[in-house]
Design an enzyme around this catalytic site. Structure first.
Site, PDB file in Angstrom:
ATOM      1  N   ASP A  37       0.731  -1.264   0.054  1.00  0.00           N
ATOM      2  CA  ASP A  37       0.147   0.024  -0.041  1.00  0.00           C
ATOM      3  C   ASP A  37       0.995   1.266   0.051  1.00  0.00           C
ATOM      4  O   ASP A  37       0.490   2.171   0.429  1.00  0.00           O
ATOM      5  CB  ASP A  37      -1.094   0.056   1.296  1.00  0.00           C
ATOM      6  N   HIS A 236      22.407  10.476 -18.319  1.00  0.00           N
ATOM      7  CA  HIS A 236      21.498  10.418 -17.441  1.00  0.00           C
ATOM      8  C   HIS A 236      21.551   9.532 -16.287  1.00  0.00           C
ATOM      9  O   HIS A 236      20.841   8.854 -15.612  1.00  0.00           O
ATOM     10  CB  HIS A 236      19.995   9.745 -18.200  1.00  0.00           C
ATOM     11  N   GLU A 377      22.646  24.177 -23.191  1.00  0.00           N
ATOM     12  CA  GLU A 377      23.305  23.082 -22.205  1.00  0.00           C
ATOM     13  C   GLU A 377      24.295  22.322 -22.970  1.00  0.00           C
ATOM     14  O   GLU A 377      24.103  21.104 -23.263  1.00  0.00           O
ATOM     15  CB  GLU A 377      22.265  22.412 -21.502  1.00  0.00           C
ATOM     16  N   ARG A 441      29.219  19.347 -18.681  1.00  0.00           N
ATOM     17  CA  ARG A 441      28.099  20.221 -19.317  1.00  0.00           C
ATOM     18  C   ARG A 441      27.997  21.414 -18.595  1.00  0.00           C
ATOM     19  O   ARG A 441      28.204  21.514 -17.127  1.00  0.00           O
ATOM     20  CB  ARG A 441      27.038  19.399 -19.199  1.00  0.00           C
ATOM     21  N   GLU A 443      24.852  24.179 -17.868  1.00  0.00           N
ATOM     22  CA  GLU A 443      23.488  24.613 -18.385  1.00  0.00           C
ATOM     23  C   GLU A 443      22.923  25.596 -17.427  1.00  0.00           C
ATOM     24  O   GLU A 443      23.028  25.554 -16.252  1.00  0.00           O
ATOM     25  CB  GLU A 443      22.673  23.310 -18.214  1.00  0.00           C
TER      26      GLU A 443
HETATM   27  N1  GLY Z   1      17.967  17.754 -16.623  1.00  0.00           N
HETATM   28  C1  GLY Z   1      17.606  17.230 -17.752  1.00  0.00           C
HETATM   29  C2  GLY Z   1      18.015  17.985 -18.818  1.00  0.00           C
HETATM   30  O1  GLY Z   1      19.074  18.679 -18.865  1.00  0.00           O
HETATM   31  O2  GLY Z   1      17.606  17.803 -19.862  1.00  0.00           O
HETATM   32 MN    MN Z   2      18.166  20.331 -19.667  1.00  0.00          MN
HETATM   33 MN    MN Z   3      19.749  19.447 -17.008  1.00  0.00          MN
END
Ligand code: GLY
Ligand code: MN
Ligand code: MN
Length: 479
Positions: A37, A236, A377, A441, A443
Site C-alpha cells: 500500500d 542520465h 546546455e 556540461r 546548463e
Molecule cells: N536535466 C535534464 C536535462 O538537462 O535535459
Molecule cells: Mn536540460
Molecule cells: Mn539538466
C-alpha cells in the site's frame, strides 16, 4: 481567490477562447503503486494543474464556456486518516474556484448531460480514463439532431492548445520560474562548497537538496544527476553512489521545483578545488559554446540555430584539441562532433523540465518569442574506454534523419542509418588519454524578453576562477 487560483482562472479563460463552443474533459494524474500500500511520490499532471491548480489524484476537470467543473475524491474520514487530506467537493469550489464540483464516482452521470449541446469534445485518448469515456460516449442518445440537441461528433486532443499556452510564460509564470531558478542556483552553490574527495555523490546531493528545501522547494524538478569522474560521461546517470576521489570533476544536473515550475541547471567543477589542464581545456570549450548559445538566444532565433551555434564552437574546440580527425566544416557536415556531443543544446522549460511545446511549426523551426523559456546546455563527454574512435566519412542532414525517425519509427530508421554508415569509409582516430573519462556540461535557464534574454540561473558561477574560488569556500553544512 488567492494569486495561484487567479493564475489558473486566467489560463482557463485563454483555453476556453480556443475551444469555443466545445467542451473539454481533462483528467488528473493517478497514483502509481510502488509496493503493497505504498505509492510512488504523487505529482499532479502538469496540463491538469495548469488549468485547475488542483493538486490531488483521481480528479477530472470539465471545462466549457459556461462552467469549470471538478470531479474529485469525496471527503472520507477513514481514508484521510490513512492517506492524507482531501479538499472534497466543497473544497474544490471554495478553495480551487470550481463553479461546481461532484464526487468522482458521479462523473458519467453528470457528464452524460453536460455533453449534450456540444458538437466538439476535447479529450486526449491514451490515459486511464479512456474506458470510462468510451463507455459514456457509447451511451449518448443517437437521435439527438432530430430532437434539436447535439452530442459530440468530433473528439479532438486538447494537448496542442494547452501546450501552446504553456510555451509562452505570463509575467506571473515567469516569476515562478525565476524563483525556481534562484532556489536551484542556491543549491548548486552549496554543492560546490560542500563537495570534497572522500564524500559520496549522494552526500553532495543531500547538501544541495537540503538547500532546495530550505529555500521553499517541496520537491525536485527531476531526479538529480550527481556524477563524478567517468560517471559524468553517462548523460542520465542517477545512481549517485560513487565515492569521489582527488582530482575528479563532479557534474551536477539538478534543480528545484517551485509553484509547479522547474529550473534545470548543470555545473561541472573540481572536487579538489582546481581543474587539471585537460579538464580546464575541455571546460573552456564548453563554456565558450554556452556563451555563444546564450548570445544567440534572441527573439526571432530558433532552437535549431542556437544548437548550430553551440555545435560550431564545440567542434572548433574539439578540432583544436586533436579529438577529431578532420577540419571544422567536415566534422560538422559528417557530424563527427557527435562522438563527444550527442545531445541537443536545449529544450523548453516550464512546469516540466522538458516542457510542453513543439519545436517546429508547419514544418519550420519555431521562431523564439518573448516569454519563452528554455535551456542552453552544451557538453563534451569523452568515454573512459574510448581509446580509438571510429568516424564515418559520410555527410548527412540531421534534420532529414530526425524526420525519417518520425516517419518510419526509430527502429526502422536506425536500420537505414546503420546501412548508410556501413557503406561509408571510416577513419580511426586515437583519443588522447588525458581527455578520457571527462564529462563536462554547463546548463543555464534562459527567458526571452523583447530585446534579448535573461539568464535566470546566472547566480551559480561558471567562470573557472569563480568556480574554483567557490569550491574552496567552506560549507556551513559540513561537519
Ligand atoms: N536535466 C535534464 C536535462 O538537462 O535535459
Ligand atoms: Mn536540460
Ligand atoms: Mn539538466
Amino acid at each position: 481567490m488567492n494569486t495561484i487560483s487567479s493564475l489558473h482562472a486566467d489560463r482557463r479563460r485563454q483555453f476556453l477562447q480556443h475551444i469555443g463552443t466545445g467542451i473539454a474533459v481533462i483528467p488528473a494524474a493517478f497514483e502509481q503503486t510502488r509496493n503493497d500500500d505504498v505509492d510512488h511520490e504523487f505529482r499532479q499532471d502538469s496540463a491538469f494543474f495548469f488549468l485547475t491548480g488542483f493538486p490531488e489524484p483521481d480528479a477530472v476537470a470539465v471545462l466549457d464556456a459556461g462552467r469549470f467543473t471538478l470531479f474529485v475524491r469525496p471527503r472520507d474520514r477513514e481514508m484521510e486518516t490513512w492517506n492524507g487530506y482531501r479538499a472534497g467537493v466543497d473544497g474544490a469550489v471554495d478553495r480551487y474556484g470550481a463553479d461546481d464540483a461532484y464526487p468522482i464516482d458521479d462523473l458519467e452521470a453528470v457528464l452524460q448531460d453536460r455533453l449534450i449541446g456540444h458538437s466538439n469534445l476535447y479529450y486526449a485518448w491514451g490515459g486511464r480514463l479512456d474506458s470510462r469515456m468510451s463507455a459514456l460516449l457509447g451511451k449518448l442518445p443517437p437521435l439527438h439532431e432530430r430532437f434539436g440537441y447535439r452530442v459530440p461528433s468530433t473528439i479532438a486532443d486538447p494537448t496542442p492548445i494547452i501546450d501552446e499556452l504553456r510555451l509562452r510564460k505570463s509575467p506571473a509564470e515567469a516569476e515562478l520560474l525565476r524563483k525556481a531558478s534562484e532556489i536551484s542556483a542556491a543549491g548548486h552553490v552549496e554543492a560546490m562548497r560542500y563537495a570534497a574527495p572522500g564524500l559520496f555523490e549522494y552526500q553532495v546531493q543531500a547538501a544541495m537538496e537540503f538547500v532546495f528545501r530550505q529555500h521553499g522547494s517541496a520537491r525536485n524538478g527531476y531526479p538529480s544527476i550527481v556524477a563524478s569522474g567517468a560517471n559524468a560521461t553517462v548523460l542520465h546517470y542517477t545512481q549517485n553512489d560513487r565515492r569521489m576521489e582527488e582530482g575528479d570533476l563532479l557534474l551536477i544536473d539538478a534543480a528545484a521545483e517551485y509553484g509547479y515550475f522547474s529550473a534545470d541547471i548543470t555545473r561541472t567543477f573540481p572536487v579538489s578545488g582546481r581543474f587539471s589542464g585537460p579538464q580546464r581545456a575541455i571546460y573552456e570549450i564548453v563554456l565558450a559554446a554556452e556563451k555563444a548559445g546564450i548570445a544567440a538566444a534572441v527573439p526571432g532565433a530558433t532552437m535549431r540555430g542556437i544548437h548550430q551555434t553551440c555545435t560550431r564552437v564545440l567542434t572548433e574546440g574539439l578540432v583544436d584539441l586533436g579529438l577529431l580527425p578532420k577540419g571544422v566544416d567536415d566534422s560538422i557536415a559528417m557530424h563527427h562532433y557527435r562522438e563527444f556531443f550527442m545531445h541537443g543544446t536545449g529544450h523548453w522549460l516550464g512546469m516540466d523540465v522538458h516542457d510542453a511545446g513543439t519545436y517546429k511549426v508547419d514544418g519550420e523551426h519555431r521562431r523564439l518569442e518573448p516569454g519563452m523559456a528554455f535551456t542552453v546546455e552544451p557538453g563534451i563527454y569523452v568515454r573512459a574506454d574510448r581509446e580509438i574512435a571510429t568516424f564515418h566519412l559520410l555527410e548527412y542532414d540531421l534534420d532529414e534523419w530526425t524526420e525519417r525517425r518520425l516517419k518510419l519509427g526509430v527502429k526502422a530508421a536506425r536500420a537505414i542509418e546503420a546501412a548508410e554508415l556501413e557503406e561509408a569509409k571510416t577513419i580511426e582516430h586515437s583519443v588522447p588519454a588525458e581527455f578520457r573519462a571527462i564529462g563536462i556540461r554547463v546548463e543555464d535557464d534562459i527567458l526571452l524578453n523583447a530585446t534579448g534574454n535573461v539568464n535566470m540561473t546566472a547566480g551559480v558561477p561558471v567562470e573557472i576562477e569563480d568556480v574554483e574560488a567557490l569550491c574552496h569556500e567552506v560549507s556551513g553544512l559540513a561537519d
